[in-house]
Design a protein around this motif. Sequence first.
Motif, short mmCIF file in Angstrom:
data_model
loop_
_atom_site.label_atom_id
_atom_site.label_comp_id
_atom_site.label_asym_id
_atom_site.label_seq_id
_atom_site.Cartn_x
_atom_site.Cartn_y
_atom_site.Cartn_z
N THR A 90 0.80 -1.22 0.00
CA THR A 90 0.00 0.00 0.00
C THR A 90 0.83 1.28 0.00
O THR A 90 0.27 2.37 -0.08
N SER A 91 2.13 1.17 0.12
CA SER A 91 3.02 2.32 -0.09
C SER A 91 4.42 1.78 -0.32
O SER A 91 4.70 0.61 -0.13
N TYR A 102 4.98 4.20 -5.18
CA TYR A 102 3.92 5.15 -4.89
C TYR A 102 4.47 6.47 -4.34
O TYR A 102 3.71 7.30 -3.83
N THR A 109 6.73 6.97 -1.79
CA THR A 109 7.02 7.05 -0.35
C THR A 109 8.32 6.33 -0.03
O THR A 109 8.70 5.37 -0.72
N SER A 165 7.81 1.17 3.00
CA SER A 165 6.77 0.30 2.44
C SER A 165 5.81 -0.16 3.53
O SER A 165 6.23 -0.45 4.65
N GLN A 190 1.69 9.97 3.51
CA GLN A 190 1.77 8.53 3.29
C GLN A 190 0.48 7.84 3.75
O GLN A 190 0.00 6.90 3.12
N ILE A 237 -1.90 8.12 0.97
CA ILE A 237 -1.54 7.21 -0.12
C ILE A 237 -1.96 5.78 0.22
O ILE A 237 -2.51 5.06 -0.62
N ARG A 258 -4.57 3.61 -1.93
CA ARG A 258 -4.19 2.32 -2.51
C ARG A 258 -5.17 1.22 -2.10
O ARG A 258 -5.54 0.36 -2.90
N GLU A 295 -8.18 1.68 -4.29
CA GLU A 295 -7.92 1.28 -5.67
C GLU A 295 -7.84 -0.23 -5.81
O GLU A 295 -8.16 -0.79 -6.87
#
Length: 237
Positions: A10-11, A15, A17, A20, A41, A44, A48, A51
């Motif tokens: 998701t990061s 993306y 950042t 992770s 973050q 983001i 994510r 999405e």
Amino acid sequence: MRLIENVYQTSGVMYGTNSSTYCIDTGEGLVLIDAGFSEKQYEIMRTRRKEDGLGNKKLRDLFITHGHFDHAGNGWLLQKDGVKVYMSAEDGAAVKSGDERTLGSLFGRKFRAFTPDGKVRDGQTFDYGNTQLTVLEHPGHTEGTISILAETNGKKILFAGDIFVLKACNPADELQPEIGWTGGPDYNGTKNLETFRKLKELPPVDLVAPGHGSVYFGDSRKLFEILYHLAEKEAQQ
């Protein structure tokens, strides 16, 4: 981004950042691995999940691998979302006090202290629908660093935090891992070497998911053998 069934990133670098973060769809809610650094973050990570079709699923628990700002900084925000946060006793104490162990000075901002909801220990297991998590104590990078070994849909995933980083392979397509950062106030080289010995003896996993750099689908035994020898060399310096 879906990595394997039930497991999402998701990061991370892809993306925009530094660190992770990961998410597991357990069928009984979403379990998160690491919280990230900033409100940017956090947004983001939320985008994510949406999405990837997870936006309407309940956030359940968060496991933070260690107390450094880039992995624990958003713990308080996720608690506001109703997530229960689990950490080791040692690094849980660091984020509760927000002291120098969280590296606020390194990141140029004050760490937002919070109190984790639960303390975890080596070998402790958590069962969630289609997923079982096992806590592995891997101190060295910090006093209370943990990894999370997940088993879901017949696959094993090691969420390794900052124990090591996977860089791009060299032109000969050889692995180029490196030991995680050793500059923290509670770094312990002796414990770090023991952690890499434990990794070397870990049964094979299907996916290795560190806190920085790339994930790895290759031979985990080969990767951990290389890392152990790197840790041995570092211990001799």
